[in-house]
Design an enzyme around this catalytic site. Sequence first.
Site, PDB file in Angstrom:
ATOM      1  N   ASP A  46       0.832  -1.214   0.000  1.00 32.24           N
ATOM      2  CA  ASP A  46       0.000   0.000   0.000  1.00 32.24           C
ATOM      3  C   ASP A  46       0.862   1.258   0.000  1.00 32.24           C
ATOM      4  OD1 ASP A  46       0.446  -1.228   2.658  1.00 32.24           O
ATOM      5  OD2 ASP A  46      -0.299   0.685   3.388  1.00 32.24           O
ATOM      6  N   ASN A  47       2.147   1.102   0.264  1.00 29.22           N
ATOM      7  CA  ASN A  47       3.050   2.249   0.272  1.00 29.22           C
ATOM      8  C   ASN A  47       3.935   2.277  -0.964  1.00 29.22           C
ATOM      9  OD1 ASN A  47       1.983   3.046   2.706  1.00 29.22           O
ATOM     10  ND2 ASN A  47       3.566   2.039   3.922  1.00 29.22           N
TER      11      ASN A  47
HETATM   12  P1  AMP Z   1       0.688   3.641   7.047  1.00 33.15           P
HETATM   13  O1  AMP Z   1       1.419   2.798   8.012  1.00 33.15           O
HETATM   14  O2  AMP Z   1       0.797   5.115   7.306  1.00 33.15           O
HETATM   15  O3  AMP Z   1       0.974   3.289   5.619  1.00 33.15           O
HETATM   16  O4  AMP Z   1      -0.866   3.340   7.283  1.00 33.15           O
HETATM   17  C1  AMP Z   1      -1.409   2.073   7.156  1.00 33.15           C
HETATM   18  C2  AMP Z   1      -2.917   2.136   7.258  1.00 33.15           C
HETATM   19  O5  AMP Z   1      -3.302   2.574   8.549  1.00 33.15           O
HETATM   20  C3  AMP Z   1      -3.583   3.070   6.277  1.00 33.15           C
HETATM   21  O6  AMP Z   1      -4.803   2.501   5.888  1.00 33.15           O
HETATM   22  C4  AMP Z   1      -3.801   4.306   7.101  1.00 33.15           C
HETATM   23  O7  AMP Z   1      -4.848   5.102   6.593  1.00 33.15           O
HETATM   24  C5  AMP Z   1      -4.155   3.711   8.455  1.00 33.15           C
HETATM   25  N1  AMP Z   1      -3.869   4.639   9.561  1.00 33.15           N
HETATM   26  C6  AMP Z   1      -2.669   5.058   9.979  1.00 33.15           C
HETATM   27  N2  AMP Z   1      -2.792   5.900  11.019  1.00 33.15           N
HETATM   28  C7  AMP Z   1      -4.108   6.011  11.278  1.00 33.15           C
HETATM   29  C8  AMP Z   1      -4.890   6.727  12.251  1.00 33.15           C
HETATM   30  N3  AMP Z   1      -4.323   7.502  13.171  1.00 33.15           N
HETATM   31  N4  AMP Z   1      -6.225   6.587  12.193  1.00 33.15           N
HETATM   32  C9  AMP Z   1      -6.816   5.810  11.284  1.00 33.15           C
HETATM   33  N5  AMP Z   1      -6.152   5.113  10.359  1.00 33.15           N
HETATM   34  C10 AMP Z   1      -4.805   5.211  10.347  1.00 33.15           C
HETATM   35 MG    MG Z   2       0.465   4.025   3.938  1.00 33.68          MG
END
Ligand code: AMP
Ligand code: MG
Length: 490
Positions: A256-257
């Site tokens: 997803d990244n």
């Molecule tokens: P990331 O690790 O930033 O790539 O995020 C992974 C997933 O977690 C994605 O779907 C983000 O939208 C979700 N996510 C990360 N932080 C939050 C948060 N504080 N509240 C809700 N969803 C989050």
């Molecule tokens: Mg992400």
Amino acid sequence: MINKPKSEEIGWNFDNSYAHLPEIFFTKMDPNPVDAPELIILNDSLAKSLGFNADALKSEEGIAVFAGNKIPEGAMPLAQAYAGHQFGHFTMLGDGRAMLIGEQITPSGERFDIQLKGSGRTKYSRGGDGRAGIGPMLREYIISEAMHGLGIPTTRSLAVVTTGEKIYRETMLSGAILTRIAKSHLRVGTFQYAAQWGSFEDLQQLADYAIKRHYPEVETDDNRYLSFLQAVIKRQAALIAKWQLVGFIHGVMNTDNMTISGETIDYGPCAFMDTYDLATVFSSIDIQGRYAYGNQPSIAGWNLARLAETLIPLLHEDEAEAIKIAQEAISEFPEQYQSKWLSGMRAKLGLFNEEKDDGILIDDLLTLMKKHQADYTNTFRALTIDKLENNEMFSTTEFSGWHKLWKARLERQQESKESSRQLMRDSNPAVIPRNHRVEEALEAAVERGDYSVMQQLLNVLSNPYDHTPEQEKYTTPPRSPVPYQTFCGT
Ligand code: AMP
Ligand code: MG
């Protein structure tokens, strides 16, 4: 004109092509308003290149938009749906704390997503609060702009506002929202989502949309979905090679990244390597070292294989044939990556032409760097400015031997010493966002409300290939013997 509406002054020029995809790909909704937004930083030059009046963006209206308190004219806010393999495990994700406001069409006709990150809960938030802390958002601002300065494709940062609200993590933090600019937010995970939960038509529409937006040159190819896959593979190979060449460690290369456009995205626990070591990991959550520096190319290949799998229904009507086509395309990634990396390394050593033993020359230097714990960036900088000091490696006989071979290799090419030196200056940054410098800037900003340290750092990082005396103090590696750790900042 009298009574010119404010939105015209700012220069919003929205289109909303993503909102015309099948509905499974998003949820329309407005950002959640915040109490007391305050603008912390605005990227003036980026604002200008997007067609905005930077001063007008600093107005109450601009700040209200950055905070999610106002929707600009023509915008159609939505949260995007996507899935992803997180540390190898497939799961449904989506914009859990972000929202696409719209696509800004620039004066030169380019299209960029404007996304608010930290804008509150969405349908995809799961247990999260949808919010972000000021430290991690400023960190993303600094590192993404540093990557841009280094000439590496990346999402960019237009602004950070604080929300006036507190958020709860290990400690209480000030809430903040980052305005992120991207060629698009299509991810490998968007295709995984379509393949898992969409119909054949949904998948096809997504692929056609991605082609139109990022790879229009393949639109009329016989098998455009294969050409599309090959083009994404090629762009990612080039991107990951650039990461490796500057020692950038993403830290959380989940599918997803990884973007379809070939831009670096999602600056969470990322950091730059100091001493050269393939096993370098900074992220506190990467216990296994899955996303270690040396693993990034193979992980990228793994992620692209997941993309290829999603495209199988589009590649050929016969599934067995489609799988074969996908496998062939994926098998080209290692070679493409290696060739980009090798030509980048040649440039770092001032080499214009190719000799068959160049790989050995490069590997020998890296082996010495590993053995003597030499700083990666500073070793190449020392070779560039021909000042072999500050590392014990330079005084060893093994290094002298290597240095002689390298000098002899330089002699065997036609280009002048000066053009070779220039190539090295253009390929070896003098400065990278050193972890202790980033921390120092964040501490001043977050703890003391002093943004000058960050501004100075951003200035230096905007011209990393300048090799000026003013950069000198930013080249010192950290002294701390404690290995640096980064946190996801969610
Ligand atoms: P990331 O690790 O930033 O790539 O995020 C992974 C997933 O977690 C994605 O779907 C983000 O939208 C979700 N996510 C990360 N932080 C939050 C948060 N504080 N509240 C809700 N969803 C989050
Ligand atoms: Mg992400």
